[in-house]
Design a protein around this motif. Structure first.
Motif, PDB file in Angstrom:
ATOM      1  N   GLU A   1      -4.078  12.364  -2.194  1.00 40.79           N
ATOM      2  CA  GLU A   1      -4.380  11.225  -3.067  1.00 40.79           C
ATOM      3  C   GLU A   1      -4.564   9.964  -2.244  1.00 40.79           C
ATOM      4  N   GLU A   2      -5.523   9.154  -2.617  1.00 40.74           N
ATOM      5  CA  GLU A   2      -5.773   7.897  -1.915  1.00 40.74           C
ATOM      6  C   GLU A   2      -4.577   6.962  -2.051  1.00 40.74           C
ATOM      7  N   PRO A   3      -4.261   6.184  -0.999  1.00 39.54           N
ATOM      8  CA  PRO A   3      -3.170   5.205  -1.102  1.00 39.54           C
ATOM      9  C   PRO A   3      -3.418   4.237  -2.261  1.00 39.54           C
ATOM     10  N   HIS A   4      -2.320   3.805  -2.867  1.00 36.09           N
ATOM     11  CA  HIS A   4      -2.404   2.927  -4.029  1.00 36.09           C
ATOM     12  C   HIS A   4      -1.930   1.539  -3.613  1.00 36.09           C
TER      13      HIS A   4
ATOM     14  N   HIS B   1       1.698   5.340  -0.517  1.00 37.48           N
ATOM     15  CA  HIS B   1       1.123   6.680  -0.430  1.00 37.48           C
ATOM     16  C   HIS B   1       2.177   7.700  -0.833  1.00 37.48           C
TER      17      HIS B   1
ATOM     18  N   THR C   1       0.864  -1.177   0.000  1.00 33.40           N
ATOM     19  CA  THR C   1       0.000   0.000   0.000  1.00 33.40           C
ATOM     20  C   THR C   1       0.899   1.224   0.000  1.00 33.40           C
TER      21      THR C   1
END
Length: 300
Positions: A213-216, A205, A203
């Protein structure tokens, strides 16, 4: 019956020569004191104090009991004094357990200075990547790196934080290409830390730019899995793929140019460094001294 308490009361009666005066010193009633001594005599099957309405005297058994009780009470007092005095001294045997890579990279370089500062201290440093049973292992302190510590009877104190980033070698990236986005990572050779919670799922960030921005999250299947961060680092340096490393393992290799950051705007959640002890009564002097010595080497 609290034998030590009764011994103390008996000694005070003998030394004061009176139940009433002894009771006054102890803050209890003479009747209660008399009952306690009567119960003691019944348990021993003999009379210790011969008493009338006007006087009292020790029997032969009472004199023996007084001498022996006095010795016992003085021994207990001596033990308590030594424990109190020793609680503030950095001495004895300190038993520490830590993850092997952290111990080698962070703890070991600081040990010579620590041991020189406390020559009366014995030290056992046990290395283990897995969480151990502190009580069964007899450890005073365990240093653990975890995203969080589960509730337990143990006491965990946060003493630092670790940055977890993505690395590879220049040679590998020149050969396989440099990932430009998190979604490019799964196509590469991944080397994973076998005991990590993020072995098959990273995950990521952003650390700058659009921090909102949302964690990827990316799913992975590492082709090589190792249980030691130093081995993982060396495989990355040798050009065998891409992997994540904690800062205390990667810093020197990155400074030398042996490793380079992959996706430098991204990193994994930062695990924390915990000092774990078995007692809620506070750390003793040797544990406190060790952690104070270690603290400058940690990123708080």
């Amino acid at each position: 019956m609290d034998k030590l308490s009764v011994m103390h009361a008996f000694r005070r009666i003998v030394e004061r020569g009176s139940f009433a005066r002894a009771a006054d010193d102890l803050g209890v009633s003479p009747a209660l004191l008399s009952r306690e001594i009567k119960l003691l005599e019944e348990s021993l099957g003999c009379t210790l104090i011969a008493r009338t309405t006007r006087s009292m005297s020790l029997t032969d058994a009472g004199r023996i009991y007084y001498d022996e009780a006095n010795a016992v009470l003085e021994a207990v007092r001596g033990v308590e004094t030594r424990i109190r005095e020793g609680a503030g001294a950095v001495q004895g045997h300190l038993r520490v357990n830590a993850a092997s890579s952290f111990a080698q990279m962070v703890i070991a370089p600081s040990l010579p200075e620590f041991l020189s500062a406390y020559p009366d201290l014995r030290l056992t440093l046990s290395l283990d990547e897995r969480v151990v049973d502190m009580v069964e292992g007899g450890f005073d302190l365990s240093i653990r790196i975890r995203p969080a510590m589960a509730d337990s009877a143990l006491v965990a104190r946060k003493i630092g934080i670790i940055r977890q980033r993505i690395f590879s070698s220049r040679g590998y990236l020149e050969r396989a290409g440099t990932p430009q986005t998190p979604d490019d990572i799964p196509a590469h050779d991944i080397i994973g830390f076998a005991l990590a919670t993020h072995l098959t799922s990273w995950t990521l960030h952003r650390t700058n730019g659009d921090t909102a921005e949302e964690p990827h999250t990316i799913e992975l299947d590492p082709h090589v899995r190792v249980g030691n961060s130093l081995i993982l680092r060396d495989l990355l340096i040798a050009g065998h793929g891409i992997g994540t490393l904690p800062d205390f393992v990667a810093n020197e290799a990155e400074a030398r140019g042996d490793l380079v950051r992959v996706l430098p705007d991204y990193e994994l959640p930062s695990p924390e460094v915990f000092a774990v002890t078995a007692s809620r009564l506070g750390m003793d002097a040797k544990v406190s001294a060790f952690l104070e010595h270690l603290r400058p080497h940690l990123q708080a």
